[in-house]
Design an enzyme around this catalytic site. Sequence first.
Site, PDB file in Angstrom:
ATOM      1  N   LYS A  34       0.865  -1.190   0.000  1.00  0.00           N
ATOM      2  CA  LYS A  34       0.000   0.000   0.000  1.00  0.00           C
ATOM      3  C   LYS A  34       0.895   1.232   0.000  1.00  0.00           C
ATOM      4  O   LYS A  34       1.671   1.447   0.933  1.00  0.00           O
ATOM      5  CB  LYS A  34      -0.907   0.019   1.226  1.00  0.00           C
ATOM      6  CG  LYS A  34      -1.803   1.258   1.257  1.00  0.00           C
ATOM      7  CD  LYS A  34      -2.826   1.201   2.365  1.00  0.00           C
ATOM      8  CE  LYS A  34      -2.349   1.766   3.676  1.00  0.00           C
ATOM      9  NZ  LYS A  34      -2.189   3.226   3.698  1.00  0.00           N
ATOM     10  N   ASP A  61      -3.215   4.303  -2.086  1.00  0.00           N
ATOM     11  CA  ASP A  61      -4.171   4.795  -1.077  1.00  0.00           C
ATOM     12  C   ASP A  61      -4.084   6.320  -1.021  1.00  0.00           C
ATOM     13  O   ASP A  61      -3.495   6.882  -0.108  1.00  0.00           O
ATOM     14  CB  ASP A  61      -3.792   4.157   0.264  1.00  0.00           C
ATOM     15  CG  ASP A  61      -4.670   4.615   1.419  1.00  0.00           C
ATOM     16  OD1 ASP A  61      -5.793   5.085   1.166  1.00  0.00           O
ATOM     17  OD2 ASP A  61      -4.212   4.500   2.578  1.00  0.00           O
ATOM     18  N   LYS A  63      -6.946   8.357  -1.630  1.00  0.00           N
ATOM     19  CA  LYS A  63      -8.248   8.871  -1.159  1.00  0.00           C
ATOM     20  C   LYS A  63      -8.684  10.140  -1.883  1.00  0.00           C
ATOM     21  O   LYS A  63      -8.882  11.193  -1.270  1.00  0.00           O
ATOM     22  CB  LYS A  63      -8.204   9.126   0.349  1.00  0.00           C
ATOM     23  CG  LYS A  63      -7.901   7.888   1.191  1.00  0.00           C
ATOM     24  CD  LYS A  63      -8.048   8.183   2.685  1.00  0.00           C
ATOM     25  CE  LYS A  63      -7.752   7.011   3.564  1.00  0.00           C
ATOM     26  NZ  LYS A  63      -6.344   6.601   3.628  1.00  0.00           N
ATOM     27  N   ASP A  66     -12.747  15.242  -5.071  1.00  0.00           N
ATOM     28  CA  ASP A  66     -12.765  16.556  -5.729  1.00  0.00           C
ATOM     29  C   ASP A  66     -13.944  16.543  -6.692  1.00  0.00           C
ATOM     30  O   ASP A  66     -14.753  15.607  -6.668  1.00  0.00           O
ATOM     31  CB  ASP A  66     -11.420  16.780  -6.455  1.00  0.00           C
ATOM     32  CG  ASP A  66     -11.071  18.263  -6.597  1.00  0.00           C
ATOM     33  OD1 ASP A  66     -11.992  19.059  -6.915  1.00  0.00           O
ATOM     34  OD2 ASP A  66      -9.902  18.623  -6.407  1.00  0.00           O
ATOM     35  N   THR A 121     -12.119   5.885   9.917  1.00  0.00           N
ATOM     36  CA  THR A 121     -12.267   5.249  11.235  1.00  0.00           C
ATOM     37  C   THR A 121     -11.947   6.234  12.353  1.00  0.00           C
ATOM     38  O   THR A 121     -12.239   5.969  13.514  1.00  0.00           O
ATOM     39  CB  THR A 121     -11.379   3.991  11.353  1.00  0.00           C
ATOM     40  OG1 THR A 121     -10.099   4.294  10.839  1.00  0.00           O
ATOM     41  CG2 THR A 121     -11.970   2.829  10.589  1.00  0.00           C
ATOM     42  N   ARG A 213       2.590  -1.277  10.870  1.00  0.00           N
ATOM     43  CA  ARG A 213       3.646  -1.411  11.879  1.00  0.00           C
ATOM     44  C   ARG A 213       3.862  -2.811  12.447  1.00  0.00           C
ATOM     45  O   ARG A 213       5.020  -3.139  12.766  1.00  0.00           O
ATOM     46  CB  ARG A 213       3.411  -0.379  12.995  1.00  0.00           C
ATOM     47  CG  ARG A 213       3.700   1.041  12.507  1.00  0.00           C
ATOM     48  CD  ARG A 213       3.064   2.091  13.362  1.00  0.00           C
ATOM     49  NE  ARG A 213       1.606   2.062  13.222  1.00  0.00           N
ATOM     50  CZ  ARG A 213       0.774   2.850  13.888  1.00  0.00           C
ATOM     51  NH1 ARG A 213       1.254   3.734  14.767  1.00  0.00           N
ATOM     52  NH2 ARG A 213      -0.513   2.786  13.695  1.00  0.00           N
TER      53      ARG A 213
END
Length: 238
Positions: A34, A61, A63, A66, A121, A213
């Site tokens: 990603k 990724d 996002k 517009d 989230t 991580r």
Amino acid sequence: MTDRNDVIVAADFPTADALDHFLGRLGDQRPYLKVGMELFYGAGPDLVRRLKGEGYSVFLDLKLHDIPNTVGSAMAVLRDLGADMVNLHAAGGSVMMEAAKEGLTRPDGTRPLLIAVTQLTSTSKDMLNQELLIPGEVDEAVAHYAKVTQAAGLDGVVCSARETALVKATCGTGFLTVTPGIRFAEGDVQDQVRVMTPQAAREAGSDFIVVGRPITSARDPRAAYLRCRNEFLGENNA
Ligand code: C5P
């Protein structure tokens, strides 16, 4: 599970050098990566072309959100980088999502997977109700945005593994769920609030898990990656 199930490693690094150092520690493994805003803005679009040339699958990724024309044109550029999956914010609306899908479609009719963020989230019920002026529960907003995403012809959504069952019940099992917030059972949750193990995400029906991580900061990233595959895909790589 479908053949589209995979463990996606969140390559949250500021530079291509930092990414290369990490990839070197994975030995023979070539995970689905990603590439988010940090690495894309830091290393530039050529990095995506390079990773594709080296045989990696790439989820971009970024996002997008517009006006439809701008998103459609930007998606045409991302399509030409060779990404396998890209995303946008469902809050941009169905016309924007349809323009994005059109921009991504290659002359032969194929295109990368296109998925939407329903609600971040990090969005709480208070923020939803008072700042965004969307009434009700976060879950209701997630289910509604997922329905709008599906009606616009997209492939699925990014959501918490805890929302996977709701999204599948609303949109059907073929609608993809890509889920971050994954931690090993004994792992540190860090800044994630609602986490799930790879195995629980699999049981909840997630199609792809996004893991950062727990792999990138592990003492042995290769072993951590293989453990994730083992728990999520049931592979035995020992
Ligand atoms: O390091 P960690 O496993 O928490 O990384 C999760 C990745 O998924 C990060 O790149 C983060 O930005 C991303 N993400 C997330 N929650 C979302 C959407 C994306 O954690 N709702």
